[in-house]
Design a protein around this motif. Structure first.
Motif, PDB file in Angstrom:
ATOM      1  N   GLY A 159      15.228   4.337   1.086  1.00 26.13           N
ATOM      2  CA  GLY A 159      14.443   3.459   1.320  1.00 26.13           C
ATOM      3  C   GLY A 159      12.946   4.160   1.644  1.00 26.13           C
ATOM      4  N   ASP A 219      18.561  -2.646  -4.784  1.00 25.19           N
ATOM      5  CA  ASP A 219      17.310  -2.719  -3.735  1.00 25.19           C
ATOM      6  C   ASP A 219      17.350  -4.510  -3.776  1.00 25.19           C
ATOM      7  N   GLU A 255       0.937  -0.989  -0.068  1.00 27.05           N
ATOM      8  CA  GLU A 255       0.081  -0.159   0.097  1.00 27.05           C
ATOM      9  C   GLU A 255       1.143   1.309  -0.160  1.00 27.05           C
ATOM     10  N   GLY A 270      11.120   4.834  -0.840  1.00 25.97           N
ATOM     11  CA  GLY A 270      10.101   4.504  -1.786  1.00 25.97           C
ATOM     12  C   GLY A 270       9.734   5.526  -2.992  1.00 25.97           C
ATOM     13  N   LYS A 271      10.990   6.093  -3.168  1.00 27.52           N
ATOM     14  CA  LYS A 271      10.724   6.940  -4.390  1.00 27.52           C
ATOM     15  C   LYS A 271      10.482   6.602  -5.673  1.00 27.52           C
ATOM     16  N   THR A 272      11.173   5.257  -5.889  1.00 25.60           N
ATOM     17  CA  THR A 272      11.058   4.712  -7.346  1.00 25.60           C
ATOM     18  C   THR A 272       9.788   4.603  -7.780  1.00 25.60           C
ATOM     19  N   GLN A 311       3.827   9.267  -0.331  1.00 27.81           N
ATOM     20  CA  GLN A 311       3.943   8.983  -1.670  1.00 27.81           C
ATOM     21  C   GLN A 311       2.655   9.202  -2.561  1.00 27.81           C
ATOM     22  N   ARG A 363      15.380  -3.328   4.039  1.00 32.27           N
ATOM     23  CA  ARG A 363      14.320  -2.914   2.952  1.00 32.27           C
ATOM     24  C   ARG A 363      12.893  -3.761   2.933  1.00 32.27           C
ATOM     25  N   ARG A 422       8.780  -1.236   8.605  1.00 33.20           N
ATOM     26  CA  ARG A 422      10.286  -1.258   8.545  1.00 33.20           C
ATOM     27  C   ARG A 422      10.728  -1.161   9.891  1.00 33.20           C
TER      28      ARG A 422
HETATM   29  P1  ADP Z   1      14.557   4.959  -2.346  1.00 35.74           P
HETATM   30  O1  ADP Z   1      13.725   5.919  -2.073  1.00 35.74           O
HETATM   31  O2  ADP Z   1      15.789   4.799  -1.686  1.00 35.74           O
HETATM   32  O3  ADP Z   1      14.890   4.850  -3.832  1.00 35.74           O
HETATM   33  P2  ADP Z   1      13.213   2.410  -3.171  1.00 35.74           P
HETATM   34  O4  ADP Z   1      12.154   3.190  -3.864  1.00 35.74           O
HETATM   35  O5  ADP Z   1      14.240   1.597  -3.561  1.00 35.74           O
HETATM   36  O6  ADP Z   1      13.704   3.352  -1.947  1.00 35.74           O
HETATM   37  O7  ADP Z   1      12.286   1.615  -2.308  1.00 35.74           O
HETATM   38  C1  ADP Z   1      12.828   0.806  -1.238  1.00 35.74           C
HETATM   39  C2  ADP Z   1      11.949  -0.436  -1.113  1.00 35.74           C
HETATM   40  O8  ADP Z   1      10.544  -0.176  -0.533  1.00 35.74           O
HETATM   41  C3  ADP Z   1      11.688  -1.167  -2.314  1.00 35.74           C
HETATM   42  O9  ADP Z   1      11.858  -2.466  -2.180  1.00 35.74           O
HETATM   43  C4  ADP Z   1      10.296  -0.967  -2.665  1.00 35.74           C
HETATM   44  O10 ADP Z   1       9.568  -1.926  -3.556  1.00 35.74           O
HETATM   45  C5  ADP Z   1       9.829  -0.875  -1.142  1.00 35.74           C
HETATM   46  N1  ADP Z   1       8.434   0.105  -1.052  1.00 35.74           N
HETATM   47  C6  ADP Z   1       8.355   1.270  -1.805  1.00 35.74           C
HETATM   48  N2  ADP Z   1       7.007   1.711  -1.123  1.00 35.74           N
HETATM   49  C7  ADP Z   1       6.705   0.996  -0.286  1.00 35.74           C
HETATM   50  C8  ADP Z   1       5.535   0.908   0.407  1.00 35.74           C
HETATM   51  N3  ADP Z   1       4.615   1.792   0.441  1.00 35.74           N
HETATM   52  N4  ADP Z   1       5.266  -0.107   1.224  1.00 35.74           N
HETATM   53  C9  ADP Z   1       6.014  -1.392   1.370  1.00 35.74           C
HETATM   54  N5  ADP Z   1       7.268  -1.358   0.579  1.00 35.74           N
HETATM   55  C10 ADP Z   1       7.538  -0.065  -0.276  1.00 35.74           C
END
Ligand code: ADP
Ligand code: MG
Length: 664
Positions: free
Chosen positions: A282, A537, A251, A284-286, A256, A566, A434
């Motif tokens: 971590g 990741d 979710e 979850g920007k991606t 986000q 993560r 987390r």
């Molecule tokens: P960063 O912001 O450092 O780039 P990432 O986008 O790589 O972080 O996300 C870190 C991890 O968290 C990834 O494995 C991603 O799939 C997971 N993730 C992202 N958003 C969520 C969320 N809302 N709930 C659970 N896991 C998430």
């Protein structure tokens, strides 16, 4: 006038050493500011009661120094010193080479600890000269082995006196007058050889202002350019992302969702988006970027995602393919290791519009790539300092929206100023569930314990990152290196577990393969340099062991540590170092990137506040965005006035500043 070799005292031996610490021009040299000042103020030996107290005293050498040599190569120098407080003995280790310079009657300054019961100073340093009645402030420079403080300081002072008048000044004359600033040469001279604290303050203020003025000029200029001509791609669609989002394996957090809303709002407007998406490692920007690209595609436009390394580009590619597998979005990867024939096909398909999302490194916009209808460019882990990051795109005559992602932790007020030409979305909230990464500092003597912890982790079928500062053995350094570590780990764990390495000198294909194996959990321990630092990741990796951790800035360590923790599994980070443990222990106390960058900043100066230098991050040489915030704000106002006033259009300074932006 740029050449270092013109400077007296810099020959073919010294020049490469200077290069090693980032000094390539005379300008670099004179702005290689002291990272610390030591204050020498004469102690009164009669008042010293604490034998641990640091003392400073001057006097005349009163006896021929006696050298004692020990087995193992160390030595000790003993002599008598006549001071104002009477005669004392001085004893210092490892300075036998000074014997001939310490003639009787020589004026010297001794720093050390005073043992009153024996009337002996156990010295840590000896300098030549006398202390005045006031305190003496000494510059201390960051340097490298083979390059002494003295050589460095001589070269700097020679350059200031010879070239100081010709150095470019980035403050317009009328502002120098208005603020009654010192001229540049004088200011540089003072900062390197401060006669007093007050003078030092006055000189640094001027140099800080100059840096910030130049910086804010660029930001203001870019914003003006942007506003003048800010029309971009306007698109709308009846389709929504709701269904897609509800099928994600997790979710989205509120932050986000909010960031995504802001981005889509920009898409729907006719103005061009220029947005920074900021969030700790971590956070979850991606996924936010992926959703933005998907939406952009639903509107009928192409997206490009640029990553700083091939490893990251490949990871994004796999990730995006997986997430979008049930859609008809066409995703491709373009990196340096793609074969020419394949590349040509990709170029054609970008031109014809067959590809919807292209992932790659920065070559994506620099190469001769033509897009059919590029609507969005995303750059990952791109910190700021090449102020003008859109230059390349602009020149191609396309005006796509731009989204930058950065893990650099800065508070909103600063962000609004230094990213003044951008909008900012911030993700503060971490994904649910987390656990903080448990961090602990170990010394090399405690490695047994570390191996035990590693074994426990491996037995749970979890994976481990091991980080070393060097790739291979080096004559100049006894730092831990990747290859030696591999042999060591193989000895300990090799019979049961698979160990592999990845580092920056490997070919792209090789790296991809190993990363893929690590991701698939066929490699259990991955040994690496800091190429792992950004973005990788692998949620099943729950332990990170960093050798020679004292070699890294706290912010770098934080980025590294962000590779674990993560998932909802508990993760550990182990820092190995025999030195600097106090600083490293900050990592044990907090997982908050912002707090860490503040601590780093307190300890090391502004250097690491915005990440590390090697990541091409925003670093000022003198100014510090936090403590000099007021100067920054003034520089912002002044540079805006300067920019607005058309009378300045012909000034050399303005032309120089503008051309440095356009060429960056
Ligand atoms: P960063 O912001 O450092 O780039 P990432 O986008 O790589 O972080 O996300 C870190 C991890 O968290 C990834 O494995 C991603 O799939 C997971 N993730 C992202 N958003 C969520 C969320 N809302 N709930 C659970 N896991 C998430
Ligand atoms: Mg990332």
């Amino acid at each position: 006038m740029d050449k270092l070799s013109k400077v007296k005292g810099i020959g073919p031996k010294t020049e490469p050493l200077l290069n090693k610490i980032g000094i390539f021009t005379i300008d670099d040299l004179v702005t290689h500011y002291p990272f610390r000042y030591d204050v020498l103020r004469r102690s009164n030996l009669k008042n010293v009661t604490n034998p641990e107290e640091k003392i400073v005293i001057d006097g005349k050498v009163d006896s021929v120094p006696l050298v004692i040599r020990f087995r193992g190569g160390t030595n000790k120098l003993n002599f008598r010193l006549a001071t104002n407080d009477g005669m004392v003995g001085v004893s210092i280790f490892g300075r036998a080479f000074l014997k001939n310079n310490l003639g009787i009657g020589e004026n010297i300054i001794v720093i050390g600890k005073f043992d009153a019961s024996k009337n002996i100073i156990n010295a840590s340093d000896i300098k030549f000269g006398i202390l005045g009645n006031q305190e003496k402030i000494e510059s201390v420079y960051h340097t490298t082995s083979g390059l002494s403080q003295k050589i460095l300081s001589n070269a700097i002072n020679y350059s200031i006196s010879t070239y100081g008048k010709d150095l470019e000044d980035s403050i317009p004359d009328y502002l120098i007058e208005k603020y009654n600033f010192l001229n540049k040469k004088t200011a540089l001279n003072i900062v390197h050889n401060p006669p007093s604290y007050d003078k030092l303050k006055e000189a640094s203020l001027r140099l800080k202002y100059e840096e910030l003025f130049e910086f804010m000029f660029k930001i203001n200029y870019l914003r003006a350019q942007n506003n003048k001509n800010n029309l971009g791609v306007e698109r709308k669609t009846d389709k929504t992302l709701d269904d897609f989002i509800s099928k994600l394996p997790f979710e989205l957090t509120n932050d986000q969702m909010h960031a995504l809303d802001e981005i889509i709002h920009d898409f729907n407007s006719k103005y061009r988006m220029n947005r920074l998406l900021q969030g700790d490692v971590g956070s979850g920007k991606t996924i936010v970027a992926i959703l933005a690209m998907y939406y952009n595609c639903l509107c009928g436009y192409q997206s490009a995602l640029m990553a700083p390394t091939e490893i990251l580009a490949v990871q994004h590619y796999n990730n995006i393919r997986e997430l979008l597998k049930d859609t008809d979005v066409n995703v491709e990867l373009l990196t340096g290791s793609v074969q020419k024939r394949e590349k040509d096909i990709i170029y054609d398909e970008l031109k014809s519009g067959k590809i919807d999302i292209i992932i790659g490194t920065h070559a994506l916009i620099q190469d001769d790539v033509t897009y059919s209808n590029l609507g969005l460019v995303v750059t990952d882990e791109q910190h700021r300092f090449g102020v003008n990051q859109r230059g390349n795109l602009k020149n191609k005559g396309i005006r796509p929206d731009v989204l930058y992602m950065s893990a650099t932790p800065i508070p909103r007020t600063y962000a609004l100023t230094i990213y003044g030409d951008m909008d900012v979305s911030i993700i503060k909230e971490m994904p649910k569930g987390r656990l903080p990464v448990k961090t602990k500092v170990y010394t090399n003597k405690e490695m047994k314990e570390v191996y035990k912890l590693m074994k426990e982790e491996l037995e749970k079928n979890r994976q481990i990152y091991v980080i070393a500062p060097l790739i291979e053995e080096s004559e100049e350094s006894d730092l831990t290196n990747v290859y030696t570590l591999r042999d060591k780990m193989n000895l300990i764990f090799g019979n049961k577990y698979k160990i592999d390495i990845v580092h920056g000198k490997m070919k792209g294909k090789e790296k991809d393969l190993i990363m893929a194996e690590f991701k698939a959990n066929t490699v259990n321990i991955l040994i690496s340099t800091t190429v792992i630092e950004v973005g990788v990741d692998v949620p099943n990796a729950t332990m990170m062991v960093i050798f020679d951790a004292n070699r890294f800035g706290l912010s770098t360590l934080h980025q590294l540590r962000g590779r674990v923790g993560r998932s909802s599994l508990e993760s550990k980070c182990i820092l190995i170092s025999d030195q600097d443990t106090k600083r490293l222990e900050i990592m044990e106390k907090t997982n908050d990137g912002f707090e860490i960058s503040e601590e780093d900043f307190k300890l090391r100066g502004s250097g690491d506040l915005f990440g590390t230098r090697q990541s091409g991050d925003m670093t000022f040489k003198m100014a510090n965005l936090k403590s000099d915030y007021k100067i920054l704000i003034q520089a912002k106002v002044d540079s805006q006035d300067y920019l607005n006033n058309e009378d300045n259009n012909d000034s050399e300074l303005k032309k120089r500043l503008v051309s440095s932006i356009e060429s960056s």
